[in-house]
Design a protein around this motif. Structure first.
Motif, PDB file in Angstrom:
ATOM      1  N   PHE A 162      97.471  15.374  31.106  1.00 25.98           N
ATOM      2  CA  PHE A 162      97.141  13.982  30.818  1.00 25.98           C
ATOM      3  C   PHE A 162      97.644  13.067  31.931  1.00 25.98           C
ATOM      4  CE2 PHE A 162      97.074   9.925  28.667  1.00 25.98           C
ATOM      5  CZ  PHE A 162      96.013  10.031  27.776  1.00 25.98           C
ATOM      6  N   LEU A 163      98.809  13.413  32.493  1.00 24.67           N
ATOM      7  CA  LEU A 163      99.365  12.648  33.606  1.00 24.67           C
ATOM      8  C   LEU A 163      98.436  12.718  34.816  1.00 24.67           C
ATOM      9  CD1 LEU A 163     101.716  11.011  34.780  1.00 24.67           C
ATOM     10  CD2 LEU A 163     102.886  13.163  35.293  1.00 24.67           C
ATOM     11  N   MET A 164      97.869  13.893  35.068  1.00 23.18           N
ATOM     12  CA  MET A 164      96.918  14.049  36.169  1.00 23.18           C
ATOM     13  C   MET A 164      95.671  13.193  35.950  1.00 23.18           C
ATOM     14  SD  MET A 164      97.793  16.032  38.738  1.00 23.18           S
ATOM     15  CE  MET A 164      96.373  16.870  39.406  1.00 23.18           C
ATOM     16  N   PHE A 165      95.224  13.091  34.690  1.00 16.42           N
ATOM     17  CA  PHE A 165      94.060  12.262  34.397  1.00 16.42           C
ATOM     18  C   PHE A 165      94.370  10.783  34.652  1.00 16.42           C
ATOM     19  CE2 PHE A 165      91.653   9.662  31.263  1.00 16.42           C
ATOM     20  CZ  PHE A 165      90.392   9.848  31.797  1.00 16.42           C
ATOM     21  N   GLY A 166      95.567  10.356  34.262  1.00 18.71           N
ATOM     22  CA  GLY A 166      95.981   8.979  34.525  1.00 18.71           C
ATOM     23  C   GLY A 166      96.023   8.678  36.014  1.00 18.71           C
ATOM     24  N   MET A 207     108.859   3.963  34.215  1.00 18.78           N
ATOM     25  CA  MET A 207     108.664   3.759  35.656  1.00 18.78           C
ATOM     26  C   MET A 207     107.180   3.649  35.995  1.00 18.78           C
ATOM     27  SD  MET A 207     111.331   6.586  37.216  1.00 18.78           S
ATOM     28  CE  MET A 207     113.047   6.668  36.702  1.00 18.78           C
ATOM     29  N   LEU A 208     106.364   4.532  35.410  1.00 20.13           N
ATOM     30  CA  LEU A 208     104.936   4.565  35.727  1.00 20.13           C
ATOM     31  C   LEU A 208     104.161   3.473  34.986  1.00 20.13           C
ATOM     32  CD1 LEU A 208     104.243   8.424  35.682  1.00 20.13           C
ATOM     33  CD2 LEU A 208     104.880   6.976  37.601  1.00 20.13           C
ATOM     34  N   GLY A 209     104.463   3.256  33.710  1.00 21.47           N
ATOM     35  CA  GLY A 209     103.711   2.308  32.900  1.00 21.47           C
ATOM     36  C   GLY A 209     103.888   0.862  33.321  1.00 21.47           C
ATOM     37  N   ILE A 210     105.081   0.522  33.823  1.00 21.31           N
ATOM     38  CA  ILE A 210     105.343  -0.864  34.218  1.00 21.31           C
ATOM     39  C   ILE A 210     104.482  -1.283  35.410  1.00 21.31           C
ATOM     40  CG2 ILE A 210     107.175  -0.559  35.942  1.00 21.31           C
ATOM     41  CD1 ILE A 210     107.397  -2.953  32.976  1.00 21.31           C
ATOM     42  N   GLY A 211     103.867  -0.309  36.078  1.00 19.81           N
ATOM     43  CA  GLY A 211     102.976  -0.599  37.206  1.00 19.81           C
ATOM     44  C   GLY A 211     101.722  -1.353  36.807  1.00 19.81           C
ATOM     45  N   ALA A 212     101.454  -1.454  35.498  1.00 17.29           N
ATOM     46  CA  ALA A 212     100.288  -2.202  35.031  1.00 17.29           C
ATOM     47  C   ALA A 212     100.476  -3.705  35.204  1.00 17.29           C
ATOM     48  CB  ALA A 212     100.009  -1.881  33.559  1.00 17.29           C
ATOM     49  N   VAL A 213     101.723  -4.164  35.298  1.00 20.40           N
ATOM     50  CA  VAL A 213     102.002  -5.602  35.364  1.00 20.40           C
ATOM     51  C   VAL A 213     101.387  -6.272  36.601  1.00 20.40           C
ATOM     52  CG1 VAL A 213     103.836  -7.337  35.512  1.00 20.40           C
ATOM     53  CG2 VAL A 213     104.066  -5.405  33.944  1.00 20.40           C
ATOM     54  N   PRO A 214     101.573  -5.705  37.829  1.00 21.81           N
ATOM     55  CA  PRO A 214     100.975  -6.381  38.996  1.00 21.81           C
ATOM     56  C   PRO A 214      99.462  -6.536  38.913  1.00 21.81           C
ATOM     57  CG  PRO A 214     102.563  -4.717  39.699  1.00 21.81           C
ATOM     58  CD  PRO A 214     102.361  -4.537  38.223  1.00 21.81           C
ATOM     59  N   ALA A 272      91.562  -3.949  37.581  1.00 26.07           N
ATOM     60  CA  ALA A 272      91.273  -3.495  36.217  1.00 26.07           C
ATOM     61  C   ALA A 272      91.359  -1.974  36.102  1.00 26.07           C
ATOM     62  CB  ALA A 272      89.877  -3.974  35.798  1.00 26.07           C
ATOM     63  N   ILE A 273      90.827  -1.273  37.094  1.00 27.22           N
ATOM     64  CA  ILE A 273      90.859   0.195  37.063  1.00 27.22           C
ATOM     65  C   ILE A 273      92.297   0.694  37.166  1.00 27.22           C
ATOM     66  CG2 ILE A 273      90.141   2.296  38.255  1.00 27.22           C
ATOM     67  CD1 ILE A 273      87.613   0.802  39.136  1.00 27.22           C
ATOM     68  N   PHE A 274      93.084   0.093  38.069  1.00 28.45           N
ATOM     69  CA  PHE A 274      94.468   0.543  38.207  1.00 28.45           C
ATOM     70  C   PHE A 274      95.260   0.248  36.936  1.00 28.45           C
ATOM     71  CE2 PHE A 274      98.922   0.271  39.349  1.00 28.45           C
ATOM     72  CZ  PHE A 274      99.090   1.427  40.106  1.00 28.45           C
ATOM     73  N   PHE A 275      95.010  -0.875  36.296  1.00 26.14           N
ATOM     74  CA  PHE A 275      95.689  -1.216  35.043  1.00 26.14           C
ATOM     75  C   PHE A 275      95.499  -0.092  34.019  1.00 26.14           C
ATOM     76  CE2 PHE A 275      95.509  -2.937  30.738  1.00 26.14           C
ATOM     77  CZ  PHE A 275      96.719  -3.603  30.649  1.00 26.14           C
ATOM     78  N   ALA A 276      94.258   0.365  33.877  1.00 25.62           N
ATOM     79  CA  ALA A 276      93.972   1.444  32.933  1.00 25.62           C
ATOM     80  C   ALA A 276      94.714   2.717  33.315  1.00 25.62           C
ATOM     81  CB  ALA A 276      92.461   1.706  32.883  1.00 25.62           C
ATOM     82  N   GLY A 277      94.744   3.025  34.615  1.00 29.92           N
ATOM     83  CA  GLY A 277      95.431   4.224  35.075  1.00 29.92           C
ATOM     84  C   GLY A 277      96.926   4.175  34.830  1.00 29.92           C
ATOM     85  N   ALA A 278      97.550   3.019  35.069  1.00 34.23           N
ATOM     86  CA  ALA A 278      98.994   2.879  34.865  1.00 34.23           C
ATOM     87  C   ALA A 278      99.361   3.045  33.394  1.00 34.23           C
ATOM     88  CB  ALA A 278      99.464   1.519  35.379  1.00 34.23           C
ATOM     89  N   ILE A 279      98.544   2.485  32.490  1.00 32.57           N
ATOM     90  CA  ILE A 279      98.793   2.638  31.055  1.00 32.57           C
ATOM     91  C   ILE A 279      98.681   4.104  30.642  1.00 32.57           C
ATOM     92  CG2 ILE A 279      97.930   2.085  28.747  1.00 32.57           C
ATOM     93  CD1 ILE A 279      99.401  -0.218  30.086  1.00 32.57           C
ATOM     94  N   LEU A 280      97.655   4.779  31.155  1.00 31.01           N
ATOM     95  CA  LEU A 280      97.472   6.199  30.828  1.00 31.01           C
ATOM     96  C   LEU A 280      98.657   7.037  31.309  1.00 31.01           C
ATOM     97  CD1 LEU A 280      93.677   6.641  31.686  1.00 31.01           C
ATOM     98  CD2 LEU A 280      94.713   6.752  29.409  1.00 31.01           C
ATOM     99  N   MET A 281      99.138   6.764  32.539  1.00 35.28           N
ATOM    100  CA  MET A 281     100.284   7.522  33.056  1.00 35.28           C
ATOM    101  C   MET A 281     101.544   7.250  32.230  1.00 35.28           C
ATOM    102  SD  MET A 281      99.937   7.544  37.223  1.00 35.28           S
ATOM    103  CE  MET A 281      99.866   5.760  37.453  1.00 35.28           C
TER     104      MET A 281
END
Length: 527
Positions: A126-130, A195-202, A109-118
């Protein structure tokens, strides 16, 4: 007559011992349920692997789009390792509190939020916060996946199953590399964000899959839920007898009397972390001190030998070697990911057959030869006025051989070894300490590689990594005993004396199921 019976009994006894060493003796089939649990838990490692892989190529386009410097890029790439320390430090206590299974859900769940933010980052800050948010999720995932898998696996296939997190890290790296290539043709402002946002899928797939997993039997026993633990052990053990033996060992380690067989029992002292740090750091026994040094050492040398520099900066390395096209650099990087994943798959089938120690020493030896040769070839290219195709080819070949030899041993064994050697009462916190060392070392390497390359040349940087790997080989040879075939509860008896058997093979049966325990006396110390 009495003497004749004695001789006959001795002969039968010897025959039984010889049968134990029968090379044709049929091994138990792999437990499919335990394998499925290990696969689901290890999927959390895809999150880290994807981030490493995708950032290596995305960095090219982030630099162009956001107009940032090399120093900002290496900080962006490496800082997630330090951010992950927060997750790693919290994961030990969290997993003891809410259980291993729900800690895995939390990581996803935490990584999902981070991937969306990035993926929606408008600027560098903002990228650093993601990456900060994603890093916490990665820290949780790195700690909990090997611990859960080690605790649910039968001894006969623990090495095979506990290597799964490293398999999925490599699979994630390959997916990240492929993502780089797939989205590289898109518009500059959109490509790297995809590239970064699609990481939310896994992480979504992970959250759904974890619902089918049981809780760790060791955590259940720690909570006094013997009935639930017995059900899980019956499903994840090779035989009913082994399930009963594992339950008995865990009960002993948790301080539950042998005669307590109720489904729910009162555990006098819950293992929530109190006193654990004191036992680990302030007043360790010789065995615990040896275990701690071995676990932290293997994590340090795994990363200090430069693997993340090669994986994160492979496009830069190929550029230094003479490859100028973005497409060609990304294709060569995909080849790195493919080779790395292929060899980690080979390693998973060898861990329980060859043993941890022989594979690790062979692996690090190959890494030393590869990284020193890479340093030589890059130095020759740097000082040459014309393009030397043989040196370019040698550079590419040695990058591939480096990641191959890493994946065959040092990659998976680090996680297998460090998750299985700690006794139950220290396991969560001990594994978390290993992850902290791993991520700090990785962060230092990845955040300084570009600056280091400018200071002492890229060839000099790889000579430095080769020297560190050589020291690591000596450390592994002298400090790490073999652990193949030991139950987790018996593991502590393998440590305590700083010596090693160079052969790392079987010998006279000392009561440890036919295994000679390197660096030990013949007596087991129960954890």
């Amino acid at each position: 007559m009495t003497e004749a019976k004695a001789v006959e009994a001795a002969t039968n006894n010897n025959t039984n011992h010889l049968a134990d060493f029968d090379p044709h003796k049929k091994k138990p089939k792999r437990n499919k349920y335990a394998s499925a649990c290990a696969i689901l838990a290890s999927m959390t490692s895809i999150l880290l692997g994807y981030d490493i892989g995708v950032m290596s190529g995305a960095a090219i386009y982030i630099k162009r789009d956001l107009k940032v410097s090399d120093v900002q890029i290496e900080i962006l790439l490496g800082i997630i390792n330090l951010y992950s320390l927060i997750g790693s430090c919290l994961a030990g206590r969290t997993s003891d509190w809410i259980g291993r299974r729900y800690t895995i859900v939390l990581a996803g769940a935490i990584f999902f939020a981070g991937a969306i933010l990035m993926g929606f980052s408008p600027n560098y800050s903002f990228l650093m916060f993601g990456r900060f948010v994603a890093g916490i999720g990665i820290g949780y995932a790195l700690m909990i996946a090997p611990v859960y898998t080690a605790e649910v696996s039968p001894a006969s296939s623990r090495g095979f199953l506990t290597s799964f997190p490293e398999v999925f890290i490599n699979g994630g790296i390959l997916l990240g590399y492929i993502s780089n290539y797939a989205f590289s043709k898109m518009k500059l402002q959109l490509g790297w964000r995809m590239m970064l946002g699609i990481g939310a899928v896994p992480s979504v797939i992970l959250a759904v899959g974890v619902l089918a997993m049981p809780e760790s039997p060791r955590w259940l026993v720690m909570r006094g839920r013997l009935g639930d633990a017995r059900k899980v052990l019956n499903k994840t053990s090779d035989t009913k007898e082994e399930a009963q033996e594992r339950l008995s060992d865990i009960k002993k380690a948790a301080g539950i009397p042998e005669h307590c067989n109720d489904d729910v029992v009162q555990v006098a002292k819950q293992n929530t972390g109190e006193g654990v740090w004191k036992e680990l750091l302030l007043y360790p026994t010789p065995a615990v001190r040896h275990i701690l040094i071995a676990a932290l050492g293997i994590h340090f040398f795994q990363q200090a030998s430069g693997i993340d520099a090669v994986v994160l900066y492979s496009p830069r390395i190929f550029e230094k070697a003479g490859i100028t096209s973005d497409t060609d650099k990304l294709l060569a990087t995909v080849a790195v990911g493919f080779v790395k994943t292929l060899f980690i798959l080979v390693a998973t089938f060898m861990l329980d057959r060859v043993g941890r120690r022989p594979l690790l020493l062979s692996s690090v030896g190959g890494m030393i030869l590869s990284v020193l040769t890479l340093g030589i070839s890059l130095t020759i290219i740097t000082h040459s006025d014309k393009k030397l195709m043989w040196a370019v080819g040698l550079s590419i070949a040695t990058v591939l051989s480096y990641v191959a030899t890493f994946s065959i041993g040092a990659g998976p064994i680090t996680w297998v070894y460090s998750s299985e050697i700690f006794p139950l009462r220290l396991r969560a916190q001990g594994a978390a300490m290993g992850v902290v060392v791993n991520r700090v070392t990785s962060g230092v390497i990845s955040m300084t590689f570009l600056s280091l390359s400018k200071a002492i040349s890229i060839g000099g940087a790889f000579f430095l990594f080769g020297g560190i790997a050589t020291v690591g080989w000596i450390f592994f040879y002298t400090m790490l005993p073999e652990t193949r075939g030991k139950t987790l509860e018996d593991m502590e008896g393998s440590f305590g004396q700083f010596r090693a058997n160079p052969a790392g093979t079987k010998g006279v049966d000392n009561g440890n199921k036919g295994q000679v325990q390197l660096g030990t006396t013949t007596n087991n110390v129960q954890s």
